[in-house]
Design a protein around this motif. Structure first.
Motif, PDB file in Angstrom:
ATOM      1  N   THR A   1       0.830  -0.560   0.146  1.00 33.09           N
ATOM      2  CA  THR A   1       0.218   0.199   0.029  1.00 33.09           C
ATOM      3  C   THR A   1       1.289   1.353  -0.198  1.00 33.09           C
ATOM      4  N   THR A   2       0.923   2.029  -0.872  1.00 32.11           N
ATOM      5  CA  THR A   2       0.839   2.962  -1.014  1.00 32.11           C
ATOM      6  C   THR A   2       0.083   4.476  -0.860  1.00 32.11           C
ATOM      7  N   ALA A   3       0.519   5.314   0.015  1.00 35.16           N
ATOM      8  CA  ALA A   3      -0.740   6.373   0.604  1.00 35.16           C
ATOM      9  C   ALA A   3       0.236   7.669  -0.125  1.00 35.16           C
TER      10      ALA A   3
ATOM     11  N   PHE B   1      -7.745   4.406  -4.688  1.00 36.64           N
ATOM     12  CA  PHE B   1      -8.559   5.147  -3.195  1.00 36.64           C
ATOM     13  C   PHE B   1      -8.427   6.488  -4.052  1.00 36.64           C
ATOM     14  N   ASP B   2      -9.064   7.746  -4.244  1.00 33.54           N
ATOM     15  CA  ASP B   2      -8.080   8.996  -4.214  1.00 33.54           C
ATOM     16  C   ASP B   2      -9.987   9.106  -2.909  1.00 33.54           C
ATOM     17  N   ASP B   3      -8.847   9.382  -1.785  1.00 37.44           N
ATOM     18  CA  ASP B   3      -9.584   9.793  -0.549  1.00 37.44           C
ATOM     19  C   ASP B   3     -11.011   9.373  -0.668  1.00 37.44           C
ATOM     20  N   SER B   4     -11.079   8.187  -0.672  1.00 35.36           N
ATOM     21  CA  SER B   4     -12.362   6.801  -0.625  1.00 35.36           C
ATOM     22  C   SER B   4     -13.217   6.504   0.838  1.00 35.36           C
TER      23      SER B   4
ATOM     24  N   ARG C   1      -2.008  -1.200  -4.095  1.00 38.25           N
ATOM     25  CA  ARG C   1      -3.088  -0.168  -3.822  1.00 38.25           C
ATOM     26  C   ARG C   1      -2.529   1.062  -3.388  1.00 38.25           C
ATOM     27  N   ILE C   2      -3.281   2.393  -4.100  1.00 36.52           N
ATOM     28  CA  ILE C   2      -2.436   3.506  -3.715  1.00 36.52           C
ATOM     29  C   ILE C   2      -3.824   4.202  -2.901  1.00 36.52           C
ATOM     30  N   ILE C   3      -3.460   4.623  -1.817  1.00 33.11           N
ATOM     31  CA  ILE C   3      -4.455   5.548  -1.622  1.00 33.11           C
ATOM     32  C   ILE C   3      -3.898   7.192  -1.063  1.00 33.11           C
ATOM     33  N   VAL C   4      -5.387   8.008  -1.511  1.00 37.95           N
ATOM     34  CA  VAL C   4      -5.159   9.135  -1.000  1.00 37.95           C
ATOM     35  C   VAL C   4      -5.856   9.685   0.015  1.00 37.95           C
ATOM     36  N   ALA C   5      -5.581   9.826   1.115  1.00 35.08           N
ATOM     37  CA  ALA C   5      -5.557  10.238   1.920  1.00 35.08           C
ATOM     38  C   ALA C   5      -5.977  11.628   2.354  1.00 35.08           C
ATOM     39  N   GLN C   6      -7.041  12.077   3.627  1.00 33.85           N
ATOM     40  CA  GLN C   6      -6.459  13.140   4.413  1.00 33.85           C
ATOM     41  C   GLN C   6      -6.404  12.898   5.352  1.00 33.85           C
ATOM     42  N   ARG C   7      -6.901  12.015   6.472  1.00 29.23           N
ATOM     43  CA  ARG C   7      -6.786  11.503   7.289  1.00 29.23           C
ATOM     44  C   ARG C   7      -5.475  10.807   7.918  1.00 29.23           C
ATOM     45  N   VAL C   8      -4.344  10.777   8.655  1.00 28.12           N
ATOM     46  CA  VAL C   8      -3.235   9.952   8.955  1.00 28.12           C
ATOM     47  C   VAL C   8      -4.003   8.409   9.946  1.00 28.12           C
TER      48      VAL C   8
END
Length: 708
Positions: free
Chosen positions: A494-496, A626-629, A654-661
């Motif tokens: 997973t790459t965030a 996952f774009d901030d999904s 898996r690539i996850i874009v997130a605002q929450r740590v």
């Protein structure tokens, strides 16, 4: 306007058939006034007698008439009849029957024998005035028989010649009423036949024109939609959604309607105008100057109207775009508008766009509609002028009433043909602009397409993603959105990606499925540059969950099966289990058959996201984005969902874009973006030590226990 006619090219043979049918229709229509003229002049005024040579004549009258003829005239007169003295009428008087002759022969005799027969008619009736006119032989006119042949001579003299023929027929015992009825029924039958042919041609033309118009609309919609479906985000931003909707609906409707009218009216007008001019010339009424004056007046009026109204048509289409954009924006954000009490403000904004379009349309409609009353004035003015001029000619014996009637009818057809062209002028400019707008979309190729020699991304290729010093700048922008992005997202890990709003996170992941292409550097999947791989094979290996969950009208199961149309019910349920969606799906008695409204308006934000994740999971891709999904999910569902993903997507990148740590704490690699650049790269523990931006974000969001 060129593009408008281009839409007709696939139907050129149908258009040619329509043109031939309308030429036949125009020919038949142009014969109707001719038969009307024959009914008036010959059928009514001349009692159905078409020529001055009687059908039967007594022997005594035959000899008396020949006495005043020249030797050549006597020879022709004798040749007209079968000299069988054995035939008598009911009174026992010997008579001669007219032998069988062609209409051309009889017409020629009308000219040759007119003067001696009129002289005989005058002598027989003691009409000295008629004698004087017969001697003078002045004035010219014309008459038409049932076959359509016109003969030019003095109308009064010809009428007396035909009256003489009628008297001779009556003396020979013929039934003049039967002769008149026979002529009237013959002309009436021909008029009925022509009317039936016109009706048949009109029906066929209407059917073909409607078929062509519908076909043009269908083809344009299909081509436009297919082209828009291939557009990248750059082209979508260029045209705007509201404008594309207008072009796919209003503009195509304008082209479709005008194409049908062009086939039905614009091609018919030249046909009927050409035939009318020919028929006007054949009447020999010598009033062509009236028609020329009327046509010049019409052309001047239409030209002035065009010059005034034409610039407003393009503005009108732009104003329709603007109105659609405002309407779409207001309806989409209606809840926000109500929440902030901005209803009055938004109504004013809509009213402004609506009034701008109203004023433009009002000006154009007034300008174009003004054509009709002026054309009516010209048409009826010409009719009055023709009647006034013809009245003088009729009084002078140079024209008959039927000729005037036919000339008025043909003149009105000429004016009417220009009226049809003027009516088309109302629609052509707007349809031409609409066609230009449609072809603007059709001629715009997507900037994201398969290169020549592009290869397939095979199942054996790994899902490893590599960004090699990638920079990206939007079209026409002055600065890069992303600069020197360099990292590797390994298969099975997973790459965030985290960063402040507007730092380029979504833009970065959009480079992987080639929603945009990198300006500099390259993005590779399985070691292959994404620009060298076919779009279909690349996107088949990507499960993409957008930032805003988008659902489509249909059932829950149908929305999940977007990822795999052939998925079984068990696979659908398994994917929804991973996405933590089964719980809320089973709450409703319909279960997976529950209807989802357009855009997913009847489900919550978190439910949208989970269904969108299930749609990506069921696809079983090599890469999941996952774009901030997870933003709309509660913490418990978030943790459970990510754990299920990790367990059931081994080997998937898996690539996850997130605002929450908290969402990315356990990612194998975290990329920290700031103003389009990578400012940190590593695990959570590594970044807490090496990246101030990440550490400040984590401290602001997590408790000390969570950080530990």
């Amino acid at each position: 306007m060129k593009n408008l006619f281009k839409t007709l090219m696939p139907y050129k043979w149908t258009a040619l058939l329509v043109l031939l049918l309308m030429a036949g229709q125009a020919f038949c229509e142009m014969n109707l006034p001719m038969y009307t003229q024959a009914l008036i002049d010959t059928g009514i005024q001349n009692r159905g007698i078409e020529h001055i040579v009687p059908e039967a004549i007594t022997v005594s009258e035959f000899e008396a008439a020949s006495a005043g003829m020249s030797a050549d005239g006597q020879a022709k007169w004798q040749n007209c009849f079968a000299a069988d003295a054995g035939e008598t009428n009911d009174a026992g008087t010997a008579i001669y029957r007219r032998r069988e002759m062609t209409d051309d022969e009889l017409t020629e005799l009308d000219k040759t024998l007119l003067m001696p027969l009129v002289t005989r008619y005058a002598e027989k009736n003691g009409d000295t005035l008629a004698k004087a006119e017969a001697s003078a032989g002045t004035g010219s006119g014309n008459v038409m028989d049932s076959s359509g042949k016109r003969q030019e001579t003095n109308s009064n003299l010809l009428a007396m010649g035909i009256a003489y023929a009628g008297d001779c027929d009556a003396e020979a015992g013929l039934d003049l009423l039967a002769i008149q009825n026979s002529f009237m029924f013959r002309c009436g039958g021909l008029m009925l036949l022509m009317s039936i042919i016109v009706m048949a041609f009109t029906t066929l033309v209407s059917l073909l024109a409607a078929r062509v118009g519908a076909g043009i609309g269908k083809d344009l919609r299909s081509r436009l939609f297919a082209n828009v479906m291939s557009y990248s985000s750059a082209e979508m931003n260029e045209f705007k959604t509201s404008s594309l909707i207008t072009r796919a609906t209003n503009d195509i409707q304008q082209v479709q309607m005008t194409s049908t009218m062009m086939l039905r009216m614009m091609l018919f007008a030249p046909c009927i105008c050409t035939w009318s001019i020919i028929k006007v010339y054949q009447t020999h009424a010598h009033m062509n100057f009236v028609i020329v004056t009327g046509v010049i007046a019409i052309l001047l009026m239409v030209s002035v109207t065009f010059a005034v109204a034409m610039p407003k048509f393009r503005i009108m289409q732009s104003l329709i775009d603007a109105l659609n954009a405002v309407s779409r924006e207001i309806l989409t954000g209606i809840q926000v508008i109500r929440a902030f009490g901005r209803e009055d403000t938004e109504e004013e904004r809509f009213d402004k766009a609506n009034n701008d379009l109203y004023r433009n349309q009002l000006f154009v409609n007034r300008a174009m509609i003004s054509i009709t009353p002026f054309l009516m004035i010209i048409m009826y003015g010409l009719s009055i002028w023709i009647t006034w001029v013809a009245a003088g000619k009729i009084d002078a014996g140079g024209m008959q009433v039927g000729t005037m009637t036919a000339f008025i009818a043909y003149s009105m057809e000429i004016v009417f043909s220009f009226l049809m062209i003027a009516s088309m002028a109302i629609f052509l400019p707007r349809a031409g602009i609409a066609a230009d707008r449609i072809y603007e979309v059709l001629n715009t190729e997507t900037s994201i397409k398969n290169r020549d020699g592009a290869v397939e991304l095979s199942p054996d290729d790994k899902g490893e993603i590599r960004f090699e010093h990638v920079s990206f700048r939007y079209p026409d922008a002055e600065e890069n959105v992303l600069t020197d992005i360099d990292f590797t997202a390994k298969e099975g890990e997973t790459t965030a990606i985290i960063g402040a709003t507007g730092c380029g996170k979504t833009t970065l992941i959009n480079l992987i499925p080639r929603f945009f292409d990198a300006t500099e550097g390259r993005v590779t999947v399985g070691g292959k540059d994404v620009r060298d791989v076919t779009l279909q094979s690349l996107r088949d290996e990507i499960g993409y969950v957008p930032q805003k969950g988008i659902l489509f009208s249909g059932t829950v199961a149908e929305n999940i099966r977007w990822g795999d149309e052939d998925a079984t019910d068990e696979e659908v349920r398994f994917a929804s289990d991973i996405a933590q969606a089964t719980e809320f799906i089973d709450e409703r008695p319909e279960g997976f058959d529950r209807e989802v409204s357009q855009g997913g308006a009847n489900v919550s934000g978190g439910q949208k996201q989970r269904l969108a994740i299930a749609r990506a999971v069921i696809k079983k891709p090599k890469i999941m984005i996952f774009d901030d999904s997870f933003s709309a999910l509660d913490m418990k569902t978030d943790v459970t969902l990510r754990r299920a993903l990790a367990e059931h997507s081994e080997g998937t990148t898996r690539i996850i874009v997130a605002q929450r740590v908290g969402t990315i704490l356990h990612a194998e690699q975290i990329i920290v973006l700031d103003e389009g650049r990578i400012v940190g790269k590593g695990t959570h523990a590594e970044l807490m030590k090496s990246c101030d931006i990440y550490r400040d974000t984590a401290i602001s969001q997590l408790s000390e226990a969570a950080l530990a």
